[in-house]
Design a protein around this motif. Structure first.
Motif, PDB file in Angstrom:
ATOM      1  N   HIS A   1      -5.672   0.548   8.212  1.00 31.52           N
ATOM      2  CA  HIS A   1      -5.255   1.945   8.064  1.00 31.52           C
ATOM      3  C   HIS A   1      -4.668   2.221   6.685  1.00 31.52           C
ATOM      4  CE1 HIS A   1      -1.563  -0.136   9.262  1.00 31.52           C
ATOM      5  NE2 HIS A   1      -0.876   0.872   8.755  1.00 31.52           N
ATOM      6  N   ILE A   2      -4.031   1.218   6.088  1.00 33.00           N
ATOM      7  CA  ILE A   2      -3.492   1.396   4.733  1.00 33.00           C
ATOM      8  C   ILE A   2      -4.635   1.501   3.726  1.00 33.00           C
ATOM      9  CG2 ILE A   2      -2.187   0.253   2.893  1.00 33.00           C
ATOM     10  CD1 ILE A   2      -0.415   1.486   4.984  1.00 33.00           C
ATOM     11  N   ARG A   3      -5.652   0.675   3.899  1.00 30.57           N
ATOM     12  CA  ARG A   3      -6.817   0.766   3.004  1.00 30.57           C
ATOM     13  C   ARG A   3      -7.488   2.137   3.127  1.00 30.57           C
ATOM     14  NH1 ARG A   3      -9.917  -2.877   0.268  1.00 30.57           N
ATOM     15  NH2 ARG A   3     -11.984  -2.166  -0.272  1.00 30.57           N
ATOM     16  N   ARG A   4      -7.603   2.629   4.357  1.00 29.16           N
ATOM     17  CA  ARG A   4      -8.216   3.953   4.547  1.00 29.16           C
ATOM     18  C   ARG A   4      -7.379   5.041   3.882  1.00 29.16           C
ATOM     19  NH1 ARG A   4      -8.661   2.326   9.942  1.00 29.16           N
ATOM     20  NH2 ARG A   4      -7.158   3.932  10.557  1.00 29.16           N
ATOM     21  N   ALA A   5      -6.064   4.952   4.016  1.00 30.67           N
ATOM     22  CA  ALA A   5      -5.194   5.974   3.415  1.00 30.67           C
ATOM     23  C   ALA A   5      -5.307   5.969   1.901  1.00 30.67           C
ATOM     24  CB  ALA A   5      -3.741   5.730   3.840  1.00 30.67           C
ATOM     25  N   VAL A   6      -5.313   4.779   1.294  1.00 31.37           N
ATOM     26  CA  VAL A   6      -5.442   4.698  -0.165  1.00 31.37           C
ATOM     27  C   VAL A   6      -6.810   5.213  -0.607  1.00 31.37           C
ATOM     28  CG1 VAL A   6      -5.490   3.127  -2.144  1.00 31.37           C
ATOM     29  CG2 VAL A   6      -3.813   2.773  -0.310  1.00 31.37           C
ATOM     30  N   THR A   7      -7.857   4.849   0.137  1.00 33.14           N
ATOM     31  CA  THR A   7      -9.210   5.322  -0.198  1.00 33.14           C
ATOM     32  C   THR A   7      -9.299   6.842  -0.126  1.00 33.14           C
ATOM     33  OG1 THR A   7     -10.142   3.254   0.676  1.00 33.14           O
ATOM     34  CG2 THR A   7     -11.650   5.111   0.400  1.00 33.14           C
ATOM     35  N   GLN A   8      -8.701   7.426   0.897  1.00 30.19           N
ATOM     36  CA  GLN A   8      -8.728   8.885   1.031  1.00 30.19           C
ATOM     37  C   GLN A   8      -8.003   9.558  -0.123  1.00 30.19           C
ATOM     38  OE1 GLN A   8     -10.633  10.197   3.062  1.00 30.19           O
ATOM     39  NE2 GLN A   8     -10.595   9.333   5.100  1.00 30.19           N
ATOM     40  N   PHE A   9      -6.889   8.991  -0.543  1.00 31.62           N
ATOM     41  CA  PHE A   9      -6.151   9.578  -1.668  1.00 31.62           C
ATOM     42  C   PHE A   9      -6.969   9.498  -2.951  1.00 31.62           C
ATOM     43  CE2 PHE A   9      -3.297   9.661  -5.252  1.00 31.62           C
ATOM     44  CZ  PHE A   9      -2.347  10.615  -4.914  1.00 31.62           C
ATOM     45  N   VAL A  10      -7.542   8.331  -3.210  1.00 36.32           N
ATOM     46  CA  VAL A  10      -8.345   8.154  -4.431  1.00 36.32           C
ATOM     47  C   VAL A  10      -9.563   9.086  -4.410  1.00 36.32           C
ATOM     48  CG1 VAL A  10      -9.764   6.510  -5.703  1.00 36.32           C
ATOM     49  CG2 VAL A  10      -7.551   5.790  -4.798  1.00 36.32           C
TER      50      VAL A  10
ATOM     51  N   GLY B   1       0.805  -1.221   0.000  1.00 34.06           N
ATOM     52  CA  GLY B   1       0.000   0.000   0.000  1.00 34.06           C
ATOM     53  C   GLY B   1       0.832   1.260   0.000  1.00 34.06           C
ATOM     54  N   LEU B   2       1.860   1.323   0.854  1.00 40.70           N
ATOM     55  CA  LEU B   2       2.706   2.518   0.917  1.00 40.70           C
ATOM     56  C   LEU B   2       3.450   2.748  -0.389  1.00 40.70           C
ATOM     57  CD1 LEU B   2       4.412   2.543   4.445  1.00 40.70           C
ATOM     58  CD2 LEU B   2       2.748   4.153   3.532  1.00 40.70           C
ATOM     59  N   LEU B   3       4.033   1.690  -0.943  1.00 44.21           N
ATOM     60  CA  LEU B   3       4.800   1.844  -2.178  1.00 44.21           C
ATOM     61  C   LEU B   3       3.890   2.189  -3.347  1.00 44.21           C
ATOM     62  CD1 LEU B   3       7.288  -1.123  -1.696  1.00 44.21           C
ATOM     63  CD2 LEU B   3       7.745   1.305  -1.415  1.00 44.21           C
ATOM     64  N   ALA B   4       2.666   1.661  -3.342  1.00 38.88           N
ATOM     65  CA  ALA B   4       1.706   2.030  -4.384  1.00 38.88           C
ATOM     66  C   ALA B   4       1.330   3.507  -4.267  1.00 38.88           C
ATOM     67  CB  ALA B   4       0.464   1.151  -4.293  1.00 38.88           C
ATOM     68  N   LEU B   5       1.099   3.976  -3.057  1.00 42.31           N
ATOM     69  CA  LEU B   5       0.791   5.389  -2.854  1.00 42.31           C
ATOM     70  C   LEU B   5       1.938   6.281  -3.327  1.00 42.31           C
ATOM     71  CD1 LEU B   5      -0.959   5.502   0.641  1.00 42.31           C
ATOM     72  CD2 LEU B   5      -1.884   6.402  -1.500  1.00 42.31           C
ATOM     73  N   ALA B   6       3.152   5.825  -3.154  1.00 43.38           N
ATOM     74  CA  ALA B   6       4.310   6.636  -3.532  1.00 43.38           C
ATOM     75  C   ALA B   6       4.581   6.627  -5.029  1.00 43.38           C
ATOM     76  CB  ALA B   6       5.553   6.140  -2.794  1.00 43.38           C
ATOM     77  N   SER B   7       4.082   5.612  -5.751  1.00 44.63           N
ATOM     78  CA  SER B   7       4.517   5.454  -7.148  1.00 44.63           C
ATOM     79  C   SER B   7       3.388   5.352  -8.172  1.00 44.63           C
ATOM     80  CB  SER B   7       5.386   4.197  -7.264  1.00 44.63           C
ATOM     81  OG  SER B   7       4.669   3.041  -6.843  1.00 44.63           O
ATOM     82  N   MET B   8       2.121   5.279  -7.750  1.00 49.50           N
ATOM     83  CA  MET B   8       1.029   5.069  -8.695  1.00 49.50           C
ATOM     84  C   MET B   8       0.056   6.240  -8.679  1.00 49.50           C
ATOM     85  SD  MET B   8       0.122   1.030  -8.146  1.00 49.50           S
ATOM     86  CE  MET B   8       1.387  -0.240  -8.325  1.00 49.50           C
TER      87      MET B   8
ATOM     88  N   ILE C   1      -3.399  10.004   8.311  1.00 49.27           N
ATOM     89  CA  ILE C   1      -3.408   8.576   8.649  1.00 49.27           C
ATOM     90  C   ILE C   1      -1.994   8.012   8.609  1.00 49.27           C
ATOM     91  CG2 ILE C   1      -4.170   6.296   7.876  1.00 49.27           C
ATOM     92  CD1 ILE C   1      -6.744   7.668   6.850  1.00 49.27           C
ATOM     93  N   LEU C   2      -1.275   8.317   7.552  1.00 49.34           N
ATOM     94  CA  LEU C   2       0.080   7.786   7.412  1.00 49.34           C
ATOM     95  C   LEU C   2       1.007   8.321   8.502  1.00 49.34           C
ATOM     96  CD1 LEU C   2       0.564   7.935   3.531  1.00 49.34           C
ATOM     97  CD2 LEU C   2      -0.127   5.996   4.938  1.00 49.34           C
ATOM     98  N   GLU C   3       0.873   9.603   8.830  1.00 45.45           N
ATOM     99  CA  GLU C   3       1.735  10.178   9.865  1.00 45.45           C
ATOM    100  C   GLU C   3       1.487   9.530  11.220  1.00 45.45           C
ATOM    101  OE1 GLU C   3       4.257  12.115   9.786  1.00 45.45           O
ATOM    102  OE2 GLU C   3       4.182  12.549   7.641  1.00 45.45           O
ATOM    103  N   SER C   4       0.243   9.145  11.494  1.00 46.01           N
ATOM    104  CA  SER C   4      -0.049   8.513  12.783  1.00 46.01           C
ATOM    105  C   SER C   4       0.598   7.137  12.895  1.00 46.01           C
ATOM    106  CB  SER C   4      -1.565   8.402  12.992  1.00 46.01           C
ATOM    107  OG  SER C   4      -2.137   7.494  12.075  1.00 46.01           O
ATOM    108  N   TYR C   5       0.903   6.515  11.744  1.00 46.65           N
ATOM    109  CA  TYR C   5       1.547   5.192  11.744  1.00 46.65           C
ATOM    110  C   TYR C   5       3.026   5.257  11.367  1.00 46.65           C
ATOM    111  CZ  TYR C   5      -2.810   2.666  12.448  1.00 46.65           C
ATOM    112  OH  TYR C   5      -3.971   2.156  12.991  1.00 46.65           O
ATOM    113  N   ARG C   6       3.584   6.461  11.303  1.00 42.63           N
ATOM    114  CA  ARG C   6       5.004   6.584  10.975  1.00 42.63           C
ATOM    115  C   ARG C   6       5.900   5.837  11.975  1.00 42.63           C
ATOM    116  NH1 ARG C   6       8.748  10.515   8.349  1.00 42.63           N
ATOM    117  NH2 ARG C   6       6.963  11.680   7.519  1.00 42.63           N
ATOM    118  N   PRO C   7       5.652   5.917  13.301  1.00 43.26           N
ATOM    119  CA  PRO C   7       6.513   5.164  14.227  1.00 43.26           C
ATOM    120  C   PRO C   7       6.542   3.669  13.934  1.00 43.26           C
ATOM    121  CG  PRO C   7       5.187   6.767  15.439  1.00 43.26           C
ATOM    122  CD  PRO C   7       4.665   6.750  14.033  1.00 43.26           C
TER     123      PRO C   7
END
Length: 452
Positions: free
Chosen positions: A287-296, A256-263, A306-312
């Motif tokens: 949380h990854i599904r929610r982040a991708v959904t929000q971007f789309v 999910g993260l790599l797809a968000l960064a490159s697609m 969402i991503l920042e809350s899971y950065r740690p």
């Protein structure tokens, strides 16, 4: 303990280690249960060296994990770290009796396996030689001699006789190469495994191949290729087949993260959200599904939040840690670019509300993006406005029409040349430039054949 922890993380910082002060969202005990093999210690040790809240617990768990194995060097490293971070803990004292006994047992087992292998080679029994090499290599891997283990696993190849044995050798070599962070060797071993698949073995080994390949590509910073590899993994196969390298949740996060960064948005919709094969993985990381959904959906600030809350959590992953800054930066830049597309003018206050942090505004980041060419815009510092460069739809339409005409002309000429060659009863062979017709000679043949 606070002073000793401060001293420990000062040392880690001086060694260019990544320090994570915020607590992660996962429970350490439940987290480590998803893995088996040597990766359990690797992950615990990384968390112990990086996470301020989990440092002591993770190092104590790493010491216990090391004592369940045979690698005495790992035990020494973990105890040394805990001795600095929490010297009052009972585990911070070296168990000298265990160390000496384990090292002696390791040497005895190594000699025994070498003697057995020598006997198998004298008897010239291929299956016994293969099993002898495998037992010796597994032992060498368990005591931490990865170079010798890789060499011994490679010696199994001449003696394999079934597809399953061939794939087992490949998995051993891939596992050792991942531990040694030799990403090119991982890809090389995986390509050999993929070329030797048989129908009955293909389904069981497919997730392992895809996930290991994704990890290798991630290590080489080929983010889109890695994303495609993770997204193509079959989630219906049990996680125990690849738990020595990653968990189901890890696959979802990596993919999910790599797809968000490159697609782009269309690819994210089709290859992530609508991917039935990947859906089971996404269920393990909602949380990854929610982040991708929000971007789309165009809610970019929510995606970033969402991503920042899971950065740690990402910073405590053994494969992601070194790449988190680059991945998050690419995702953030994409969000800002997509946010600006519908507008010709946006106020800096609005941009700060959407993307700015409590201690950092968006202006400097926008200036860097404009200077690098990522965004075509201008910042009006007086009126606090961001003005984007308006697109010219007429020019775009004319450009696309010209390109279409050029492609049509090229295809027409190629077909005419082939028709001329066929009419002259000639055959054009590819791969040898010396045998190709010069363009003027080919045109002459076409004209002559057309006249005929």
């Amino acid at each position: 303990m606070a002073d000793s922890l401060l001293a420990f993380f000062t040392i880690m910082d001086s060694q260019d280690g990544i320090i994570v002060k915020d607590p992660p969202k996962f429970d350490l005990d439940l987290y480590i249960q998803n893995y088996k093999g040597r990766t359990r210690f690797d992950r615990l040790f990384l968390i112990g060296r990086s996470s301020v809240p989990l440092c002591v617990d993770a190092l104590k768990a790493a010491i216990a994990e090391a004592k369940r194995g045979k690698d005495t060097q790992r035990y020494r490293e973990a105890v040394e770290c805990l001795r600095i971070a929490a010297p009052s803990e009972p585990e911070a004292t070296f168990d000298q009796a265990w160390l000496e006994a384990q090292e002696a047992a390791n040497q005895i087992e190594t000699n025994r396996l070498l003697t057995e292998l020598k006997g198998y080679k004298n008897n010239l029994i291929k299956e016994s030689i293969r099993m002898g090499n495998e037992d010796l290599a597994k032992h060498l891997e368990s005591i931490g001699d990865l170079n010798a283990a890789a060499e011994t696993y490679s010696k199994m190849r001449p003696d394999v006789s079934t597809p399953k044995q061939f794939l087992d050798v490949g998995r051993h070599l891939v596992r050792v190469s991942i531990q040694r962070r030799e990403w090119g060797m991982v890809s090389a071993h995986l390509s050999k495994m993929g070329g030797a698949q048989h129908a009955e073995e293909e389904k069981a080994v497919q997730p392992y191949l895809r996930i290991a390949q994704g990890i290798a590509l991630l290590g080489q910073e080929r983010f889109k290729d890695a994303a495609l590899s993770f997204l193509s993994a079959d989630s219906t196969i049990t996680a125990s087949t690849y738990s020595e390298v990653a968990s189901q949740s890890d696959v979802a996060v990596y993919g999910g993260l790599l797809a968000l960064a490159s697609m782009d948005r269309n690819e994210l919709q089709s290859k992530v959200l609508d991917n039935s094969q990947f859906r089971s993985f996404l269920e393990q990381a909602p949380h990854i599904r929610r982040a991708v959904t929000q971007f789309v959906s165009g809610r970019y600030s929510a995606c970033i939040a969402i991503l920042e809350s899971y950065r740690p959590d990402c910073l405590l992953d053994i494969y992601l840690q070194k790449h988190v800054a680059a991945i998050y930066s690419q995702i953030r830049s994409k969000c800002i670019i997509q946010y600006l597309i519908p507008f010709s003018c946006v106020s800096l206050d609005t941009m700060n509300k959407a993307f700015g942090g409590p201690d950092q505004g968006i202006e400097d980041e926008l200036a860097d993006m404009i200077q690098s060419g990522a965004v075509e815009a201008r910042i009006n510092t007086i009126d606090k406005l961001v003005t984007t460069k308006a697109a010219n739809p007429r020019a775009k339409m004319q450009y696309s029409a010209l390109r279409a005409a050029e492609n049509y002309e090229k295809q027409a000429l190629d077909r005419l040349r082939r028709m001329g060659l066929a009419a002259a009863e000639l055959e054009l062979k590819g791969g040898k430039k010396m045998g190709a017709f010069p363009s003027n000679q080919a045109d002459f043949m076409i004209e002559e054949s057309l006249e005929l």
